[in-house]
Motif scaffolding. Structure first.
Motif, PDB file in Angstrom:
ATOM      1  N   ASN A  51     -24.362 -12.401  11.708  1.00  0.00           N
ATOM      2  CA  ASN A  51     -25.894 -11.434  11.068  1.00  0.00           C
ATOM      3  C   ASN A  51     -24.994 -10.510  12.965  1.00  0.00           C
ATOM      4  N   ILE A  76     -31.016 -23.075  13.763  1.00  0.00           N
ATOM      5  CA  ILE A  76     -30.702 -22.361  12.463  1.00  0.00           C
ATOM      6  C   ILE A  76     -30.669 -23.988  11.704  1.00  0.00           C
ATOM      7  N   VAL A 116     -36.219 -21.690  10.811  1.00  0.00           N
ATOM      8  CA  VAL A 116     -34.881 -21.564  12.393  1.00  0.00           C
ATOM      9  C   VAL A 116     -36.113 -22.457  12.868  1.00  0.00           C
ATOM     10  N   LEU A 143     -35.025 -13.379  12.893  1.00  0.00           N
ATOM     11  CA  LEU A 143     -34.089 -13.948  11.615  1.00  0.00           C
ATOM     12  C   LEU A 143     -34.866 -14.915  11.266  1.00  0.00           C
ATOM     13  N   ASN A 174     -35.250 -11.991   8.726  1.00  0.00           N
ATOM     14  CA  ASN A 174     -33.881 -12.182   7.535  1.00  0.00           C
ATOM     15  C   ASN A 174     -33.655 -13.272   6.254  1.00  0.00           C
ATOM     16  N   GLY A 193     -29.667 -21.029   6.378  1.00  0.00           N
ATOM     17  CA  GLY A 193     -29.924 -19.577   6.473  1.00  0.00           C
ATOM     18  C   GLY A 193     -27.951 -19.416   6.299  1.00  0.00           C
ATOM     19  N   TYR A 199     -33.951 -16.676   7.316  1.00  0.00           N
ATOM     20  CA  TYR A 199     -33.982 -17.870   7.791  1.00  0.00           C
ATOM     21  C   TYR A 199     -34.630 -18.390   8.481  1.00  0.00           C
ATOM     22  N   TRP A 218     -35.912 -14.598  18.015  1.00  0.00           N
ATOM     23  CA  TRP A 218     -37.186 -15.801  16.659  1.00  0.00           C
ATOM     24  C   TRP A 218     -37.100 -15.157  15.360  1.00  0.00           C
ATOM     25  N   ILE A 274     -24.449 -17.665  10.274  1.00  0.00           N
ATOM     26  CA  ILE A 274     -24.731 -16.706  11.413  1.00  0.00           C
ATOM     27  C   ILE A 274     -23.798 -15.653  12.306  1.00  0.00           C
TER      28      ILE A 274
END
Length: 443
Positions: free
Chosen positions: A225, A216, A204, A197, A200, A219, A202, A194, A222
């Motif tokens: 990633n 998601i 979520v 993400l 970066n 973003g 995202y 969590w 995935i």
């Protein structure tokens, strides 16, 4: 320079004319053609949107084209379909740009046909607010137009589930799905994924039911990633995750997954068993088994044993050998139309009737592998009750040594709990349609 709309037409041709899988052929073209991120997103939107609303779009085109659209040049028809999708369902692309792009694209095929494209689209724009086709016919016809379903499929949902739930299935099957991932508890904690993400960029949120599910909302891809590449997460719909959770798994069990590929459920089972015991991942196709191996390797799953064989055919070594047997049988897929909208157009009643025989053969064969007091789990990603409820009722009647165990995840609007114990998961914003039944062998 590659035209993204031209790429979309190529993908639509493969899906609609050659029965290719939308996700497979789309991925192939996106990887093959040098498109930037914005154009890749546009191709994806045009392909899935056109497939999703094909019935409605074709109904509109029928009212503006005198000849039978089924006899038109396939590429020109798909250019028109794709353009009407943009004009009717997308607001960010200016109308003049849609028409101009369609005309230029169709010129590559024929200058004469490009004039037809121009005329049809401009005629639609002049008359879009006074369309008569969306108001024609009975209530079922209007549902078919509104939600873009062929009549037989709309009737199936309405007949089997009633008007309120049936219409909800039609509506929610058109929802653009978010990506859901399963956190791999063998390698990492949920909170770590969590936080990484979020860091970066995202957007979520937590899953609906399963504690390892993470949605998601926004973003980049995935699967590119590092978390995915390192096996910390894997893409799986939460409805599919429910299957392993109903199996009442314990460490050191022997588990058979007879229809394993691409391995999402087999690996989830292994993760919940903490890499102990034995999980036999079985599938009919050797090439698909390679996908199971790839997923297991990436996820660090070590207790899978791979077998290539037909789940309908008896294998003596598994007689009364398994604590749990999972059969996620081949099905019509009517619960995953959100992700594979071409299912609306590639399925028919005959193909579904043929599946029932296969499903029942697999169920009868799989039942021989269950130990006394072991459990047989039957699941599908369809909402067709003939493949679900009726199959289970038939099996229990034929095999009284098996009894249904009730499944209960709590009170959720999209879960139907049948009094006999099995469940139907209806499609909604976050979950695909699914069916799960759990049976225990008492003698």
């Amino acid at each position: 320079m590659i035209n993204p709309r031209g790429t979309a037409v190529k993908v639509l041709k493969q899906v609609l004319d050659n029965n290719a899988y939308s996700n497979v052929v789309l991925s192939m073209y996106l990887n093959k053609e040098n498109l930037d991120r914005k154009d890749r997103a546009l191709v994806t939107e045009l392909v899935y949107g056109t497939l999703r609303y094909k019935y409605t779009i074709d109904s509109i085109l029928d009212s503006f084209i005198k000849s039978d659209i089924g006899k038109m040049d396939g590429d020109i028809l798909n250019i028109l379909r794709m353009s009407v999708y943009q004009l009717r369902y997308l607001s960010k692309i200016p109308e003049f740009a849609v028409v101009n792009e369609a005309v230029e694209l169709s010129k590559r095929k024929s200058v004469k046909l490009s004039k037809l494209v121009n005329g049809v689209l401009r005629n639609y724009l002049r008359n879009k607010d006074t369309l008569t086709c969306e108001h024609k016919g009975d209530k079922m016809s209007r549902w078919c137009f509104k939600y873009s379903f062929s009549r037989w499929m709309a009737e199936l949902f309405i007949t089997q589930y009633g008007e309120k739930t049936g219409e909800s299935i039609l509506k929610n099957s058109n929802i653009v799905p978010k990506v859901t991932v399963r956190v791999n508890t063998l390698k990492i904690k949920y909170e770590q994924v969590w936080n990484e993400l979020i860091k970066n960029g995202y957007d979520v949120k937590e899953g609906t039911i399963c504690k390892e599910a993470l949605i998601i909302k926004k973003g980049s891809n995935i699967e590119l990633n590092p978390l995915f590449k390192k096996g910390y997460i894997t893409v799986q719909d939460e409805s599919s995750m429910l299957v392993a959770h109903v199996m009442d798994l314990e460490e050191n069990m022997t588990v058979l997954d007879l229809c394993s590929a691409p391995g999402g459920k087999s690996c989830h089972i292994a993760e919940l068993m903490k890499n102990t015991g034995k999980v036999y991942a079985c599938d009919l196709h050797a090439n698909k088994m390679s996908l199971v191996k790839e997923n297991a390797s990436r996820l660090g799953v070590e207790n899978l044993i791979y077998n290539v064989f037909d789940a309908e055919k008896y294998i003596g070594q598994f007689e009364n050998a398994a604590d749990r047997v999972l059969i996620d049988v081949p099905c019509s897929g009517l619960g995953i139309i959100r992700k594979k909208p071409e299912i609306k157009w590639t399925k028919n009643k005959d193909s579904m009737d043929n599946l029932v025989k296969i499903q029942r053969n697999i169920m009868l064969n799989a039942s021989k592998y269950v130990k006394q007091e072991g459990k047989l789990i039957y699941s599908t990603c369809t909402l067709n009750k003939v493949e679900n409820n009726e199959n289970i009722n038939w099996f229990i009647q034929k095999n009284p040594q098996f009894k249904l165990e009730k499944i209960n995840f709590g009170d959720f609007e999209n879960i139907i709990y049948d009094e006999k114990g099995y469940i139907t998961v209806l499609p909604n914003d976050n979950m695909d349609g699914f069916f799960i039944a759990k049976m225990i062998k008492y003698r």
